[in-house]
Design an enzyme around this catalytic site. Sequence first.
Site, PDB file in Angstrom:
ATOM      1  N   GLY A 161      -4.991  -5.644  -6.238  1.00 12.70           N
ATOM      2  CA  GLY A 161      -6.312  -5.022  -6.278  1.00 12.70           C
ATOM      3  C   GLY A 161      -6.690  -4.511  -7.646  1.00 12.70           C
ATOM      4  N   ARG A 162      -7.806  -3.804  -7.643  1.00 16.12           N
ATOM      5  CA  ARG A 162      -8.265  -3.114  -8.845  1.00 16.12           C
ATOM      6  C   ARG A 162      -7.281  -1.973  -9.102  1.00 16.12           C
ATOM      7  NH1 ARG A 162     -11.261   1.015 -10.438  1.00 16.12           N
ATOM      8  NH2 ARG A 162     -12.837   0.605 -12.044  1.00 16.12           N
ATOM      9  N   ASP A 163      -6.830  -1.829 -10.343  1.00 17.31           N
ATOM     10  CA  ASP A 163      -5.930  -0.733 -10.705  1.00 17.31           C
ATOM     11  C   ASP A 163      -4.684  -0.676  -9.807  1.00 17.31           C
ATOM     12  OD1 ASP A 163      -5.163   1.403 -12.277  1.00 17.31           O
ATOM     13  OD2 ASP A 163      -6.121   2.887 -11.001  1.00 17.31           O
ATOM     14  N   HIS A 203      -9.930  -1.461   4.158  1.00 16.57           N
ATOM     15  CA  HIS A 203      -8.656  -2.148   3.915  1.00 16.57           C
ATOM     16  C   HIS A 203      -8.401  -3.187   4.992  1.00 16.57           C
ATOM     17  CE1 HIS A 203      -7.988   1.961   2.207  1.00 16.57           C
ATOM     18  NE2 HIS A 203      -7.668   1.220   1.169  1.00 16.57           N
ATOM     19  N   HIS A 233      -7.898   2.324   5.923  1.00 17.51           N
ATOM     20  CA  HIS A 233      -9.173   2.592   6.581  1.00 17.51           C
ATOM     21  C   HIS A 233      -9.858   1.249   6.863  1.00 17.51           C
ATOM     22  CE1 HIS A 233      -8.345   6.720   5.825  1.00 17.51           C
ATOM     23  NE2 HIS A 233      -8.221   6.492   4.528  1.00 17.51           N
ATOM     24  N   THR A 263       0.817  -1.211   0.000  1.00 16.00           N
ATOM     25  CA  THR A 263       0.000   0.000   0.000  1.00 16.00           C
ATOM     26  C   THR A 263       0.851   1.261   0.000  1.00 16.00           C
ATOM     27  OG1 THR A 263      -1.791   1.173   1.121  1.00 16.00           O
ATOM     28  CG2 THR A 263      -0.270   0.001   2.538  1.00 16.00           C
ATOM     29  N   ARG A 264       0.272   2.332  -0.563  1.00 14.45           N
ATOM     30  CA  ARG A 264       0.918   3.654  -0.514  1.00 14.45           C
ATOM     31  C   ARG A 264      -0.059   4.667   0.076  1.00 14.45           C
ATOM     32  NH1 ARG A 264      -1.627   4.964  -5.592  1.00 14.45           N
ATOM     33  NH2 ARG A 264      -1.475   7.172  -5.111  1.00 14.45           N
TER      34      ARG A 264
END
Length: 568
Positions: A287-289, A202, A199, A194-195
């Site tokens: 994930g997506r994108d 996630h 929340h 993650t960047r």
Amino acid sequence: MFLSNLTPIPELYVSYDSAQKLKHEAGNLTSWDLSPRQVCDLELLMNGGFNPLKGFLTEADYNSVVDNMRLADGTLWPMPITLDVSEAFADGIEPGQDIALRDQEGVILATMTVTDRWQPDKSREAAQVFGADDSAHPAVNYLHSQAGKVYLGGPITGIQQPVHYDFKARRDTPNELRAMFRKLGWRRVVAFQTRNPLHRAHQELTFRAAKEAQANLLIHPVVGMTKPGDVDHFTRVRCYEAVIDKYPGSTTSMSLLNLAMRMAGPREAVWHGLIRANHGCTHFIVGRDHAGPGKNSAGEDFYGPYDAQEMFRRYQDEIGVEMVDFKHMVYVQERAQYEPADEIEEGVTVLNISGTELRRRLREGLEIPEWFSFPEVVTELRRTSPARAKQGFTVFFTGLSGSGKSTIANALMVKLMEMGGRPVTLLDGDVVRKHLSAELGFSKEHRDLNIKRIGYVASEITKNGGIAICAPIAPYTATRRSVREMVESYGAFVEVHVATSLEECERRDRKGLYKLAREGKIKEFTGISDPYEEPTQAELVVDTEGADVDNCAHQVVLKLEQLGLIAY
Ligand code: PPS
């Protein structure tokens, strides 16, 4: 064949004693001062994060990676890890020569035996690796505007790790993580890249992914370089630390990865997978994108939303980690819980707050509900991003000489000072050239340096909550963009194009410079004998031919109000 997560991975470091000796000897070598991105790359080369690479890519490996996502020997490797240097530096290097690689404080981290030196075709690299030679892509922009013209390749001898003073206990090399997994008996580990701050959605999705894969969970955020404009890693790590306690005890761990991301979508996902395999993980959430760079200059996505998952699936066996595809989680109000979007029956109330909406709420100081995020995370984000009307910002005027930039900038400064609340600094083109850039002329190189200095000062002012008003000509798009990026890490950047035509500027010729330029007495004069690249994406364009100074300054004030930067 991939290594089991129980065995150590090869590193490029020499022993402590050899390192001490090498450090002295390397003091006499020609040395290259690494850029921040190169320091990140070198760290992962040396500690095995980029295994099987043994150094910066050679020309043969580079060509093969760019064209086929493989090293010349056929091993899967999707990302060119290259040492870009200036032409001047490269000219002094002969193949076979050893050079020292230093960090930004001059500490020697490694030596490299230069086997290859070549001038890459950057447009080809951009098209093949990032999908388009379009500078709206952050890595393409970096390639063209920051990376040196020449690449050097060759094996690395590691002397010492780059020093990190922050979150030391949270940083682990691949072998440290492998040792930890061994110690804890974690045979199956799913990594979450993650960047962004985490929340509730996630937390829920990572927890589910771990359950699904019957694995322990490693939250593995990137703290090297991410997408320009992201929340800084200091804030993010404080947020992660708040979230890590929300997982069931001893199922989950968190470690920071000093990776410089490229935002290369599908290729990046494969690269991330290989890096996680090296860190001893067996599963990886895509994930997506994944690692998406945002929109291209035509306003379209660079990659399809599931391109990364598709490419990962294709190479999964070679990567050596299994993909866990990201479930898009949404909040179901009636049941007060998060559920995968594709498993929800019709008729229930689904709540979601997008990233854009979250930023808006933070910017405007609005409520962020508890179902969306943890209160500790929201508190951290608010500490770093106070409402926009309390943040610093930069107004950057650009336009031809004599277009009226300084006059409008002065009027704006006075109006903002009348309102009060934040200190205002005017960095006018002419004034800057008397002090900060007194030794500079008007070549492209000097103009760029001048603008980058202004950008640096403006970004510091913005960071510290002040208002910076800049009014240089700033004729080059790429330079204006790099100033925007510098400032946007701290606050808003409002570009105002003072679009007075060349004819009108020349007709007014307030300083008599156009006349001298036409007579050839002033060389490289913008608009006459030097270029001016008109902005295409300025926040505001003002026309001084149809309005007086007061009105032009007022238009800027209205824009600032509309952007939420000033509030009465
Ligand atoms: S730049 O290109 O942004 O670095 O230029 P800047 O620092 O704004 O400086 C522009 C002012 O310098 C005067 N001047 C020239 N301008 C353009 N080209 C040439 N060759 C040149 N020589 C001197 C000119 O007065 C500019 O002031 P403004 O306020 O823009 O009229």
